[in-house]
Design a protein around this motif. Structure first.
Motif, PDB file in Angstrom:
ATOM      1  N   PHE A 302       0.831  -1.195   0.000  1.00 35.01           N
ATOM      2  CA  PHE A 302       0.000   0.000   0.000  1.00 35.01           C
ATOM      3  C   PHE A 302       0.868   1.249   0.000  1.00 35.01           C
ATOM      4  O   PHE A 302       1.565   1.525   0.978  1.00 35.01           O
ATOM      5  CB  PHE A 302      -0.930  -0.022   1.220  1.00 35.01           C
ATOM      6  CG  PHE A 302      -1.766   1.216   1.377  1.00 35.01           C
ATOM      7  CD1 PHE A 302      -2.474   1.748   0.314  1.00 35.01           C
ATOM      8  CD2 PHE A 302      -1.857   1.849   2.610  1.00 35.01           C
ATOM      9  CE1 PHE A 302      -3.251   2.891   0.464  1.00 35.01           C
ATOM     10  CE2 PHE A 302      -2.626   2.991   2.779  1.00 35.01           C
ATOM     11  CZ  PHE A 302      -3.323   3.516   1.691  1.00 35.01           C
ATOM     12  N   GLY A 303       0.820   1.997  -1.098  1.00 35.40           N
ATOM     13  CA  GLY A 303       1.653   3.189  -1.209  1.00 35.40           C
ATOM     14  C   GLY A 303       1.366   4.218  -0.155  1.00 35.40           C
ATOM     15  O   GLY A 303       2.262   4.951   0.270  1.00 35.40           O
ATOM     16  N   GLY A 304       0.118   4.285   0.310  1.00 39.70           N
ATOM     17  CA  GLY A 304      -0.256   5.267   1.324  1.00 39.70           C
ATOM     18  C   GLY A 304       0.355   4.996   2.679  1.00 39.70           C
ATOM     19  O   GLY A 304       0.266   5.849   3.574  1.00 39.70           O
ATOM     20  N   VAL A 536       4.725  16.834   8.994  1.00 39.98           N
ATOM     21  CA  VAL A 536       4.157  17.576   7.870  1.00 39.98           C
ATOM     22  C   VAL A 536       3.073  16.761   7.158  1.00 39.98           C
ATOM     23  O   VAL A 536       2.863  16.885   5.953  1.00 39.98           O
ATOM     24  CB  VAL A 536       5.256  17.991   6.865  1.00 39.98           C
ATOM     25  CG1 VAL A 536       6.172  19.029   7.479  1.00 39.98           C
ATOM     26  CG2 VAL A 536       6.066  16.791   6.380  1.00 39.98           C
ATOM     27  N   VAL A 537       2.348  15.916   7.929  1.00 39.90           N
ATOM     28  CA  VAL A 537       1.265  15.104   7.371  1.00 39.90           C
ATOM     29  C   VAL A 537       0.074  15.107   8.321  1.00 39.90           C
ATOM     30  O   VAL A 537       0.145  15.634   9.429  1.00 39.90           O
ATOM     31  CB  VAL A 537       1.717  13.637   7.135  1.00 39.90           C
ATOM     32  CG1 VAL A 537       2.721  13.545   6.013  1.00 39.90           C
ATOM     33  CG2 VAL A 537       2.293  13.035   8.413  1.00 39.90           C
ATOM     34  N   GLY A 541       0.074  20.320   8.445  1.00 44.71           N
ATOM     35  CA  GLY A 541       0.596  21.389   7.604  1.00 44.71           C
ATOM     36  C   GLY A 541       2.097  21.272   7.418  1.00 44.71           C
ATOM     37  O   GLY A 541       2.750  20.354   7.919  1.00 44.71           O
ATOM     38  N   SER A 542       2.654  22.217   6.690  1.00 43.99           N
ATOM     39  CA  SER A 542       4.094  22.250   6.451  1.00 43.99           C
ATOM     40  C   SER A 542       4.794  22.930   7.615  1.00 43.99           C
ATOM     41  O   SER A 542       4.156  23.553   8.472  1.00 43.99           O
ATOM     42  CB  SER A 542       4.397  23.008   5.165  1.00 43.99           C
ATOM     43  OG  SER A 542       4.018  24.370   5.305  1.00 43.99           O
ATOM     44  N   LEU A 543       6.128  22.828   7.647  1.00 40.48           N
ATOM     45  CA  LEU A 543       6.873  23.562   8.672  1.00 40.48           C
ATOM     46  C   LEU A 543       6.645  25.063   8.530  1.00 40.48           C
ATOM     47  O   LEU A 543       6.458  25.772   9.534  1.00 40.48           O
ATOM     48  CB  LEU A 543       8.364  23.235   8.566  1.00 40.48           C
ATOM     49  CG  LEU A 543       8.777  21.810   8.939  1.00 40.48           C
ATOM     50  CD1 LEU A 543      10.280  21.623   8.725  1.00 40.48           C
ATOM     51  CD2 LEU A 543       8.411  21.485  10.390  1.00 40.48           C
ATOM     52  N   LEU A 544       6.656  25.539   7.302  1.00 40.96           N
ATOM     53  CA  LEU A 544       6.397  26.966   7.079  1.00 40.96           C
ATOM     54  C   LEU A 544       5.006  27.331   7.569  1.00 40.96           C
ATOM     55  O   LEU A 544       4.800  28.395   8.173  1.00 40.96           O
ATOM     56  CB  LEU A 544       6.551  27.305   5.598  1.00 40.96           C
ATOM     57  CG  LEU A 544       6.348  28.778   5.230  1.00 40.96           C
ATOM     58  CD1 LEU A 544       7.453  29.647   5.824  1.00 40.96           C
ATOM     59  CD2 LEU A 544       6.290  28.952   3.714  1.00 40.96           C
ATOM     60  N   GLY A 545       4.044  26.437   7.323  1.00 38.67           N
ATOM     61  CA  GLY A 545       2.669  26.706   7.730  1.00 38.67           C
ATOM     62  C   GLY A 545       2.469  26.741   9.228  1.00 38.67           C
ATOM     63  O   GLY A 545       1.472  27.300   9.712  1.00 38.67           O
ATOM     64  N   GLU A 585       1.225  21.013   2.917  1.00 41.38           N
ATOM     65  CA  GLU A 585       1.505  19.754   3.599  1.00 41.38           C
ATOM     66  C   GLU A 585       1.983  18.720   2.588  1.00 41.38           C
ATOM     67  O   GLU A 585       1.550  18.693   1.440  1.00 41.38           O
ATOM     68  CB  GLU A 585       0.226  19.273   4.285  1.00 41.38           C
ATOM     69  CG  GLU A 585       0.379  17.997   5.073  1.00 41.38           C
ATOM     70  CD  GLU A 585      -0.889  17.649   5.842  1.00 41.38           C
ATOM     71  OE1 GLU A 585      -1.082  18.212   6.938  1.00 41.38           O
ATOM     72  OE2 GLU A 585      -1.700  16.837   5.343  1.00 41.38           O
ATOM     73  N   TRP A 586       2.885  17.862   3.030  1.00 39.79           N
ATOM     74  CA  TRP A 586       3.433  16.832   2.144  1.00 39.79           C
ATOM     75  C   TRP A 586       2.336  15.885   1.663  1.00 39.79           C
ATOM     76  O   TRP A 586       1.504  15.424   2.434  1.00 39.79           O
ATOM     77  CB  TRP A 586       4.514  16.041   2.883  1.00 39.79           C
ATOM     78  CG  TRP A 586       4.985  14.822   2.129  1.00 39.79           C
ATOM     79  CD1 TRP A 586       5.450  14.787   0.856  1.00 39.79           C
ATOM     80  CD2 TRP A 586       5.018  13.480   2.612  1.00 39.79           C
ATOM     81  NE1 TRP A 586       5.782  13.490   0.511  1.00 39.79           N
ATOM     82  CE2 TRP A 586       5.530  12.676   1.569  1.00 39.79           C
ATOM     83  CE3 TRP A 586       4.683  12.875   3.825  1.00 39.79           C
ATOM     84  CZ2 TRP A 586       5.693  11.292   1.706  1.00 39.79           C
ATOM     85  CZ3 TRP A 586       4.844  11.502   3.970  1.00 39.79           C
ATOM     86  CH2 TRP A 586       5.353  10.738   2.914  1.00 39.79           C
TER      87      TRP A 586
END
Length: 735
Positions: A302-304, A536-537, A541-545, A585-586
């Motif tokens: 499973f790729g997820g 980041v999942v 959000g992202s680190l910047l976010g 987000e990644w």
């Protein structure tokens, strides 16, 4: 006795024809019976079968069909075994093959002894599918552990997926089944067909020690010939031990290969191992990282899951190419001076039908009791670490990656889930240990043994634990009761500091301790500071976010935070995209947003991370005493009112000390006096507020000379300008 009565009795014939016979090697092939040589062959795909002399090519006998798919006959004028082939016909088709039941066992007595004892540290040399020459013939040897199976067969296109055709030989009490299939080689697709102890047919199983797998969503194993690769990394390996010690700079770029970069012109496909060997390696080297860490590359359906639910622990995922191409990727990393760490998942495995779950009809790899053998969080199964053969399987797999793929390190996933029997379980949903406690004593012993084995085999490698609790001695030697890992991820530091950074600067003075608390335990383990994919999942959000404020402040906050991290004791780890401030987000199903590098703030962040790595690697004070209290001194860790932190890092004798100052408010501090422990000129080496990075160029570009004014418990001090939302590094000029 008539010739017909020599061929086979009806119960045996029926058992062979139905695939229910427990010892087909005692029946099929050539056997001496009452002084005559009898040949039996199970070939249900054929209309007729003939025995051919392998030397002369002459037909010796046409076998009789004695049961459904089963042929037999007496070899005329022959009493001793000889080399033969089988010629089959079906309609107008005619073909010849060598008979798998003409070959003896390949596993030796020592293999059998070690397999039975559960101490075969080269397990992959015995089990799995090996392309080889056996008794002078090229083919593939298959071996699998299934002690409670009534019958195990190798199936694939080569035998029409018919489990009656190639039933394996059971090797005594070891529980191992083996067979050599002549003519099969690299690329052969196969699975194991297993009857459980009640002779019930199980779902087809992939090979637990298979070296290759089909491209998901297909689930079969693939024979891969691991022989013949010519490594060119001897120079790297000879120096590896010196590069991976606690007193060396280690800066890790964590990468999910499937989504690092894609090719939109070709259906948005991921890069191959060989493309990564060029593009990713060149990029990581240019960015100044010392290591690339890969999310799990053991085959996963499973790729997820990002690889964290692996089925084929011995198979590099086929998503990016063949095993030899993965070796070429590792080789390329080493040529570029980069170490390779892979995430390793011995904590759990998925319930996919083709996987390890109830492999031979019994709870073979997992605990039978779901209170011990099932993870409610991940719907996965838990290895039975108390079973010797399971420990052997996992420890041999760790060695496999080091020896066969020249991996430099293993980062062990979800260690906390292994350490505690009550991990993510409510009262009544877990089984206490023999002393009534919550610690998983078997898992602890497994991790200790694993580290002892891999470090004893090669002490130049490293292991790192993702361990999120305060379990003591994770990176302490096993001789003193520790788990024996080389490093431990500092999850507490990551959680505390990210919570601090998410606060509005006006409120940070109330949360000052979140940035200082990590220094209370910073030297209790050999720490890696991780900003990993987990941050980041799942809506984080992202680190910047995570950073507050307007666009300028968010970038400035993240730059200051990176400076704080690179100046803090501990090795560094940054997940891909963080180096250029990925905005979103990644998403594992798409590429990183490389187009952001068209914009100045993202370019500036990338330049900063590159320069931080360069400074870090060139400055012994920033890494030599990472795990030593005398390598760190607070100058002022208590300035909550200004949200300014200052400290000094020390290297070994002869290294210049480094002063680090972080300001987490948007207020520049001019005429800011700060204590320093030594007299001399303190040169500004890096300022995260430099215009090159997107900042305001506020700072002390010429550095500052010490004055005989005591401050912060130091005999000297300097006067500097501290830029807003920034971290500045100063190095003392020696001599």
């Amino acid at each position: 006795m008539t010739e017909a009565s020599l061929l086979i009795d009806e119960p045996t014939a029926q058992a062979i024809a139905q695939g229910q016979h427990g010892d087909p090697f005692s029946v099929l092939g050539l056997h001496e019976v009452d002084g005559k040589l009898v040949m039996r062959a199970m070939r249900p795909e054929a209309d007729s079968v003939e025995v051919i002399d392998a030397k002369t090519g002459r037909t010796l006998v046409a076998l009789d069909r004695v049961h459904d798919g089963l042929f037999a006959g007496v070899i005329p004028r022959r009493k001793k075994r000889f080399a033969y082939r089988l010629r089959m016909t079906r309609g107008s088709d005619v073909w010849e093959e060598q008979d798998a039941y003409a070959f003896g066992a390949k596993l030796g007595e020592m293999d059998e002894y070690l397999l039975g004892e559960g101490t075969h540290n080269q397990l992959w040399d015995a089990l799995g599918a090996h392309v080889c020459t056996h008794e002078g013939v090229e083919g593939t040897h298959f071996a699998v552990w299934a002690p409670n199976a009534a019958r195990v067969s190798v199936v694939g296109d080569f035998n029409g997926w018919d489990g009656r055709r190639h039933v394996m030989r059971r090797r005594g009490a070891t529980g191992v089944h083996e067979i050599f299939l002549p003519g099969l080689g690299d690329g052969t697709v196969y699975k194991y067909e297993i009857l459980d102890s009640a002779h019930q047919l199980l779902p087809l199983k992939a090979d637990p020690v298979g070296f290759g797998a089909e491209l998901p969503p297909a689930t079969a194993s693939v024979v891969r010939d691991l022989r013949g690769y010519e490594w060119s990394d001897a120079g790297w390996l000879s120096k590896r031990g010196a590069k991976q010690k606690i007193d060396q700079p280690i800066s890790i770029y964590e990468v999910h290969l499937e989504s690092w970069r894609r090719v939109p012109e070709e259906g948005n496909r991921s890069l191959t191992y060989l493309e990564h060997a060029s593009m990713l390696v060149d990029y990581a080297k240019d960015m100044g990282f010392t290591h690339i860490e890969l999310t799990p590359i053991s085959e996963y359906p499973f790729g997820g899951s990002w690889g964290y639910q692996p089925v084929g622990l011995f198979a590099p995922t086929s998503r990016f190419g063949a095993p030899q191409e993965f070796r070429a990727f590792v080789d390329a990393c080493h040529k570029a001076g980069l170490g390779v760490i892979i995430d390793w998942v011995p904590g759990h495995f998925p319930t996919d039908q083709h996987g390890l779950g109830r492999f031979d009809g019994s709870a073979l790899y997992e605990h039978a009791d779901p209170k011990e053998g099932f993870h409610p969080d991940w719907n996965t199964l838990v290895y039975n670490y108390g079973r010797t053969e399971v420990q052997n399987f996992l420890i041999a797999n760790a060695k496999f990656w080091f020896e066969e793929y020249h991996i430099d390190g293993l980062r062990v996933d979800a260690v906390a889930s292994m350490l505690y029997r009550d991990y993510s379980r409510k009262e009544g949903e877990w089984v206490p240990n023999q002393h009534g406690g919550r610690e998983n004593l078997e898992a602890i012993a497994f991790m200790q043994h694993m580290n002892e084995v891999v470090y004893a085999a090669d002490d130049s490698i490293l292991t790192a634990a993702e361990e999120s609790t305060a379990f003591p001695g994770v990176s302490a030697p096993t001789s003193s009761g520790g788990l024996g890992f080389g490093f431990k991820w500092n999850m507490g530091w990551m959680n505390d500091t990210l919570r601090y950074m998410a606060e509005d600067p006006i409120n940070r003075k109330y949360h000052h301790d979140k940035m200082t608390f990590g220094l209370h335990y910073a030297f209790s383990e050999n720490f890696i500071l991780p900003l990993s994919h987990d941050e980041v999942v799942h809506g984080k959000g992202s680190l910047l976010g995570k950073m507050p404020g307007d666009d300028w402040q968010r970038f400035a906050n993240l730059r200051a935070y990176y400076g704080f991290m690179w100046g803090h004791p501990g090795k560094k780890l940054l997940f891909m995209g963080g180096e250029f401030a990925q905005s979103e987000e990644w998403n594992n199903e798409s590429s990183l947003d490389w187009h952001l590098l068209e914009y100045g703030p993202h370019q500036g962040m990338q330049s900063l991370v590159r320069d931080l790595n360069t400074l870090y690697r060139a400055t012994p004070a920033l890494y030599e005493k990472d795990a030593s209290q005398d390598g760190f001194r607070w100058i002022d860790g208590g300035n909550a009112a200004d949200s300014v932190f200052s400290w000094v890092r020390y290297g070994k004798d002869g290294s210049a000390p480094v002063l680090v100052v972080s300001n987490f408010t948007p207020v520049p501090r001019t005429g800011f006096r700060i204590g320093v422990p030594q007299a001399g000129h303190w040169t500004e080496k890096l300022n995260t507020d430099a215009s090159l990075y997107g900042g305001t160029d506020t700072g002390t570009p010429g550095g500052a000379h010490s004055e005989d004014i005591s401050m912060h418990g130091c005999p000297y001090s300097i006067e500097i300008t501290v830029p807003p939302l920034a971290t500045v590094f100063f190095e003392l000029t020696l001599g």
